[in-house]
Design an enzyme around this catalytic site. Structure first.
Site, PDB file in Angstrom:
ATOM      1  N   GLY A 202       0.819  -1.209   0.000  1.00 37.03           N
ATOM      2  CA  GLY A 202       0.000   0.000   0.000  1.00 37.03           C
ATOM      3  C   GLY A 202       0.849   1.252   0.000  1.00 37.03           C
ATOM      4  O   GLY A 202       2.060   1.193  -0.210  1.00 37.03           O
ATOM      5  N   ASN A 203       0.222   2.375   0.222  1.00 37.58           N
ATOM      6  CA  ASN A 203       0.964   3.638   0.322  1.00 37.58           C
ATOM      7  C   ASN A 203       0.338   4.502   1.411  1.00 37.58           C
ATOM      8  O   ASN A 203      -0.683   4.129   1.991  1.00 37.58           O
ATOM      9  CB  ASN A 203       1.002   4.355  -1.035  1.00 37.58           C
ATOM     10  CG  ASN A 203      -0.392   4.683  -1.532  1.00 37.58           C
ATOM     11  OD1 ASN A 203      -1.080   5.522  -0.954  1.00 37.58           O
ATOM     12  ND2 ASN A 203      -0.839   4.001  -2.582  1.00 37.58           N
ATOM     13  N   ARG A 204       0.950   5.646   1.688  1.00 40.24           N
ATOM     14  CA  ARG A 204       0.555   6.426   2.864  1.00 40.24           C
ATOM     15  C   ARG A 204      -0.549   7.446   2.592  1.00 40.24           C
ATOM     16  O   ARG A 204      -0.858   8.260   3.462  1.00 40.24           O
ATOM     17  CB  ARG A 204       1.790   7.141   3.444  1.00 40.24           C
ATOM     18  CG  ARG A 204       2.760   6.177   4.109  1.00 40.24           C
ATOM     19  CD  ARG A 204       4.034   6.884   4.497  1.00 40.24           C
ATOM     20  NE  ARG A 204       3.799   8.007   5.389  1.00 40.24           N
ATOM     21  CZ  ARG A 204       4.653   9.020   5.550  1.00 40.24           C
ATOM     22  NH1 ARG A 204       5.774   9.046   4.866  1.00 40.24           N
ATOM     23  NH2 ARG A 204       4.377   9.993   6.375  1.00 40.24           N
TER      24      ARG A 204
END
Ligand code: CTP
Length: 403
Positions: A202-204
């Site tokens: 995922g990413n932030r």
């Protein structure tokens, strides 16, 4: 303008004295509605003399003029400052136990709240829930700011400064309805690419900026669809926005392809994974099967926005985002220029990100370039402010016939 200022029982009520003065000085007809508790901090004569209007806390005064609903009906704008945890809970529950409660229930005007309380109270799940309910209902929230609180502790909970509250509140009412009749699709959040049934890449991205754009577009009269990929729990889309959930890059792409053809404006604010797993494991990967190291094979995802640009119909405006790790403004502008040209979009909004920059922050800074990579605007401030700056650029681009 007829402005109701609700004041509730917190020490920050002393700052609301200058808020009322600012509004009166700007020529507004200000009606202060304190709670009984608020009067323990600042007395009734202060509010009456500053606002130059009668002040009462009770629904039983001036019954002949149906004051308990009259103020709410007449209001063009309602500001509650400070808004205590108790008042926010009462608002979320729709309680009508005093004049402020009935006024809030009787009004259809925009409502702005400026919370003020101790950090623990602000962070309590009950308050978080109540804020979510109020935001869903379209209540606008200013602050709270981070800083020293009474008693010496510090953290989020300080009421925002009166100037900031007044500016945000007036901007709401004076907001142009320049997107009336337009249909806008916004993507927000970050995709998650499954590795196995329990893990993902995922990413932030929190979804905060995209959700702010959706809300701002609704404020300006647009019909808004939000394609949401894993928004943070405290990021709640406005009730006026239609939300479609999309978890992976593949799902987000399919959803965008389905909803974009009818849109006048498409804004790709979501952080889409550039790669996904070549194969997703059926069962949970077990450490004993990969002693020492695990290699995952990733394959490139299709570029969703590139497809939207390819199929763009005449008059449709396509906007991309770019979150870049850069060493300075010039590098950000250069990256934005190159990416806007490469993607063929009408506008691209670039922001600098890093380990400590861009993601969880409430504030943002955007550099907005057109399809030729020329900077058309820069904006910084809350994600609501930058959302409006981006929509200003969209409106300008459409007027000049670029989009
Ligand atoms: N985007 C997209 N589809 C993808 C990846 C990104 O539509 N598979 C969109 C994003 O929503 C954003 C824009 O493209 O609006 C820029 O995303 P970014 O990841 O910065 O672009 P990339 O082309 O992947 O460039 P980079 O090489 O910098 O990763």
């Amino acid at each position: 303008m007829f402005v109701v200022v609700g004041v509730t029982g917190g020490i920050a009520a002393y700052k609301t004295v200058s808020l009322v003065r600012l509004l009166v000085k700007a020529g507004h007809d200000v009606h202060v509605v304190p709670t009984d508790d608020a009067l323990r901090f600042v007395g009734l004569p202060t509010w009456e003399s500053l606002s130059r209007n009668p002040v009462t806390t009770s629904v039983h005064d001036d019954v002949a003029s149906v004051r308990h609903v009259g103020l709410g009906q007449a209001a063009d704008l309602v500001i509650v400052a400070p808004a205590t945890a108790n008042t926010l809970a009462a608002m979320a529950a729709g309680l009508a136990s005093d004049l402020l409660g009935t006024t809030l229930l009787a009004t259809t005007a925009p409502v702005v709240v400026a919370p003020a309380m101790h950090t623990e109270m602000w962070r309590h799940p009950a308050t978080t829930h109540n804020m979510g309910v109020l935001r869903d209902r379209g209540v606008h929230v200013v602050g709270p700011a981070d800083g020293v609180l009474t008693g010496g502790d510090s953290g989020p909970g300080r009421m925002s400064e009166p100037e900031e509250i007044v500016a945000a509140a007036l901007a709401l009412v004076e907001r142009p309805r320049d997107l009336q009749g337009l249909s806008i699709v916004v993507s927000a959040g970050g995709t998650r690419e499954p590795i196995d049934p329990v893990r993902y890449l995922g990413n932030r991205s929190s979804g905060r900026q995209g959700v702010a754009i959706a809300r701002a577009a609704a404020d300006r009269g647009a019909d808004v669809t939000l394609v949401a990929a894993h928004l943070d729990a405290d990021v709640r889309p406005d009730a006026r926005v239609e939300v479609i959930a999309a978890g992976t890059a593949e799902e987000l792409g399919r959803t965008m392809d389905a909803v974009s053809p009818g849109a006048d404006v498409v804004i790709m604010a979501a952080a889409v994974a550039d790669y996904s797993l070549a194969s997703i494991a059926e069962g949970k990967l077990r450490k004993q099967d990969f002693p020492g190291a695990l290699t995952l094979e990733l394959v490139e995802n299709r570029d969703i926005v590139a497809g939207l640009v390819e199929r763009r119909r005449p008059g449709q405006t396509v906007v991309a985002f770019a979150a870049e790790t850069v060493t300075g403004d010039e590098e950000l502008r250069e990256r934005a220029r190159a990416k806007a040209i490469r993607k063929g979009v009408d506008l691209l909004a670039a922001n600098a990100v890093g380990w400590t920059q861009g993601f969880e922050a409430v504030d943002n800074a955007l550099t907005i370039v057109d399809g030729d990579g020329e900077v058309v605007a820069t904006a910084s401030g809350s994600k609501d402010d930058t959302a409006h700056a981006l929509l200003d650029a969209v409106v300008a681009a459409r007027l000049s016939g670029i989009g």
